[in-house]
Design a protein around this motif. Structure first.
Motif: not given
Length: 394
Positions: A306-307, A299-300, A340-342, A310, A344, A303, A315
């Motif tokens: 995505d940062a 997930c890292d 993906r963000a979910s 953004h 882990e 993210r 999105e």
């Protein structure tokens, strides 16, 4: 079958089988039946275009695995698996596409003879190659057995690649580079897309030196203009056009190992929003690769990407990558970890991913991607060496 005809040393197969048996114990599985051709290859070396009929590998807790399939494919097994002839069994051709009998009846007979007719049998329920009819027949003919869903049991054992496997992926990556370089060299407005694809296929099969090209698990994807808003369109007989972008998503393949690579070509001057999106995508890739380190999580990576996106107002609702390596059609993904963000999942050295943050908007799209390997120290290593940018041909 002599081990010298298989692509890896015996110790590599011993490692794989030990990992799988450990997972079988944890799942309470007494005998495993594997139908996914990637998993069959990983365990035994079997390699043939026969996955359109019922076939598989039987793995117990002792002894070599057993390849089971169609009679006329048994010679292919003898030519590719590392086991001896005693571990190759087959069913008669009268079972093929018949309405009164089914190959699973033959498999059930073998399992009963082996003493597993009333045991806990692991099967890959969620795979392209094990049909609803196959399960129904197997369950009907082995009514005393207990069936356990082992859909991705072997897949997860494949997640961390050995040095030998990464070596094969490096060869595939070099073929990927050759294909993208050829696409950038040849593509121009007026060129028909199927002519371009023909050249790319030729390049991917020719490979380089002793790194010959195998057929990839997915055909080249290269939609243009508004069609590029859809990620999985292939090609047609239309010409490339000025004022449009075309992305090329493909993978070199060596001994069934893949290293996908995508780049986008714009013919003419790209609009500002397109250039800005491409630059943000590159920054997102760079950021994701930087955090793709052993001990961090899947997930890292997502993210970090995505940062950056953004910052330009994008999105992205899709996952941005997945585990990749050994595969057969119709997919080169391993069906385990998703970026993906979910997700882990903790990253470990030897994991390999297609970091794939394609952008598919309402009326345009672009792709810049990398196949990466998690290292012992430092950020992930991209296996290909093509500039991470939008290619503009005016």
């Amino acid at each position: 079958m002599p081990i010298q005809n298989a692509p890896f040393e015996q110790a590599e197969y011993d490692r794989r089988i030990a990992l799988t048996r450990k997972a079988m114990v944890e799942a309470g599985i007494e005998v495993l039946f594997v139908t996914n051709p990637s998993n069959q290859n990983w365990l035994t070396g079997y390699d043939g275009w026969s996955f359109y009929v019922h076939q598989g590998v039987i793995l117990t807790h002792d002894g070599p695995p057993i390849w089971w399939g169609r009679m006329q494919d048994a010679n292919g097994a003898r030519r590719t698996v590392w086991m001896e002839d005693e571990q190759i069994i087959y069913y008669a051709d009268r079972y093929i596409q018949a309405t009164d009998i089914h190959p699973m009846e033959d498999l059930a007979s073998h399992l009963r003879i082996m003493g597993y007719g009333d045991k806990r049998i692991g099967i890959e329920m969620e795979t392209y190659f094990f049909t609803a009819k196959a399960f129904a027949v197997l369950a009907d003919t082995l009514p005393e057995a207990t069936f356990i869903d082992a859909s991705t049991l072997v897949n997860w054992q494949r997640l961390i690649k050995s040095d030998a496997e990464i070596g094969f992926m490096r060869r595939a990556a070099r073929i990927s580079e050759l294909v993208i370089e050829r696409a950038i060299e040849l593509a121009e407005p007026g060129m028909r897309k199927h002519d371009l694809v023909g050249e790319l296929f030729k390049t991917s099969v020719q490979g380089e030196a002793d790194s010959w090209g195998d057929y990839p698990a997915i055909v080249p994807l290269l939609p243009s203009g508004e069609d590029a808003s859809a990620p999985h369109l292939t090609w047609n007989g239309e010409a490339l056009k000025s004022g449009e972008a075309t992305f090329i998503e493909q993978s070199g393949c060596y001994r069934r190992y893949h290293a996908p690579l995508c780049r986008t070509i714009f013919f003419g001057k790209p609009p500002t929003h397109f250039s800005d999106a491409s630059e943000a995508l590159t920054e997102g890739l760079n950021a994701g690769i930087e955090v793709a380190r052993a001990g961090n999580r899947a997930c890292d990576i997502a993210r970090a990407l995505d940062a950056e996106l953004h910052k330009v107002g994008i999105e992205r609702p899709n996952r941005c990558g997945y585990a990749v390596g050994l595969s057969y059609p119709p997919d080169w993904g391993e069906h385990t970890v998703s970026l993906r963000a979910s997700d882990e999942t903790v990253l470990e050295p030897g994991m390999t991913f297609h970091f794939m943050p394609g952008l598919w908007m309402d009326d345009w799209g672009l792709e810049t991607t990398e196949t990466i390997v998690i290292r012992e120290d430092g950020p992930a290593e991209p296996l290909c060496n093509i500039p991470r940018q939008l290619f503009i041909k005016d």
